[in-house]
Design an enzyme around this catalytic site. Sequence first.
Site, PDB file in Angstrom:
ATOM      1  N   TYR A 158       3.840  -1.477   5.326  1.00  0.00           N
ATOM      2  CA  TYR A 158       4.667  -2.076   4.303  1.00  0.00           C
ATOM      3  C   TYR A 158       6.138  -1.956   5.180  1.00  0.00           C
ATOM      4  O   TYR A 158       6.832  -2.843   4.808  1.00  0.00           O
ATOM      5  CB  TYR A 158       4.714  -1.150   3.021  1.00  0.00           C
ATOM      6  CG  TYR A 158       3.533  -1.385   2.157  1.00  0.00           C
ATOM      7  CD1 TYR A 158       3.829  -2.347   1.169  1.00  0.00           C
ATOM      8  CD2 TYR A 158       2.470  -0.519   2.253  1.00  0.00           C
ATOM      9  CE1 TYR A 158       2.644  -2.529   0.401  1.00  0.00           C
ATOM     10  CE2 TYR A 158       1.376  -0.987   1.312  1.00  0.00           C
ATOM     11  CZ  TYR A 158       1.583  -1.848   0.499  1.00  0.00           C
ATOM     12  OH  TYR A 158       0.534  -2.091  -0.354  1.00  0.00           O
ATOM     13  N   GLU A 168      -2.701   2.659  -4.173  1.00  0.00           N
ATOM     14  CA  GLU A 168      -3.850   2.526  -2.952  1.00  0.00           C
ATOM     15  C   GLU A 168      -4.135   4.115  -2.671  1.00  0.00           C
ATOM     16  O   GLU A 168      -5.399   4.099  -2.543  1.00  0.00           O
ATOM     17  CB  GLU A 168      -3.375   1.863  -1.869  1.00  0.00           C
ATOM     18  CG  GLU A 168      -3.081   0.422  -2.309  1.00  0.00           C
ATOM     19  CD  GLU A 168      -2.030  -0.480  -1.232  1.00  0.00           C
ATOM     20  OE1 GLU A 168      -1.713  -0.012  -0.183  1.00  0.00           O
ATOM     21  OE2 GLU A 168      -1.917  -1.626  -1.754  1.00  0.00           O
TER      22      GLU A 168
END
Length: 386
Positions: A98, A140
């Site tokens: 990310y 996640e």
Amino acid sequence: MLSPSSAATVRATLPAVGAAIEEITERFYARLFAAHPELLRNLFNRGNQASGAQKQALAGSIAAFATMLLEHPDQRPDAMLGRIAHKHASLGIAPEQYEVVHEHLFAAIAEVLGDAVTPEVAAAWDEVYWLMARTLIGLERGLYEESGGSGTRQWEVVERVPETSDVITLRLRPVDGGPVSGFRAGQYVSVGVDLPDGAHQIRQYSLSGAPGSGLRQISVKRIEGEVSAFLHAHVEVGDRLTLSEPYGDLVLTGGSRPLLLASAGIGVTPMVAMLASLAADGHPGPVTVVHGDRSPADHALRADHELYAEKLADSACHFFYEREAADGARTGLVDLAGIPVPSGTRAYLCGPLPFMRAVRAQLIEKGVAPADIHYEVFGPDLWLAS
């Protein structure tokens, strides 16, 4: 929740960002793959990149997320991002990725919007990004913990079954001989193959067999895509594939409530697994099965579709074929007009987007609550992008 100052800035700039979002995502992917070409070869779907589908899906998800933060500031975004989190988990996405996305996405925003990206604007959209990213990372992490990790295993093809002229079923067992984890009917696995040019490409396929088996079963339609075409042309009994653990949020819930399972084409795969699970569990409530296809010969897993439905206490099958309809099936596209839909029905849809949109609209007209209509999209989720 966005801070008040960021919310005001995002609200003021959302029209400009929204108007430029597709150009932003175009620049983003160009920058990302220039810096990290291995991501295009070994993680991202090259077909979806070439067609623009992935760019469109990313643009739609960013715009929809920002809009949700403004219009529903007190709601947690988990439900909206759940489908994305499952897809990311099946690909083994890690938190540090990310940071990479952030670097190239915000560079693309600055390139496209130029001087309009003041420090205040950059800070507000940075807050939007990290709210989205942190939510996904948390979701996640939970999925990885539930499945036992983010890794993959090698699986050997033990059976290859032709279903139709363009659909095959592959049954696989783990090469290491270890235990096979369970899955919830409707879920999928990521399947990785090594292509002739050296790339390792990954695609998701619904598990089409009954839960509880020591094997994994996927049914693959031959399409104009790298992985599906490779599986059809080159994968035989004895070959090995890389599989993830099962993921996906299109799973049965609701106890004994009436159910409607609607599919078209290869969208039948998760529905057959759901019917197998319902039959094994002795589901007592009504189950309406609806499927559309080009012809009976093109209807993959048709025998299983009918067999599992027949095992249920209260079921009705409605098959629609564009041609050669026979044996009680109907000619034409799926139409729910003459099909009873009991009050309190929970519906599950899988197939091409136009099919699912049409069925969803008909279900709402019949009184089914929008919250009770669930769907699965094969490929990038463009529902939010249109």
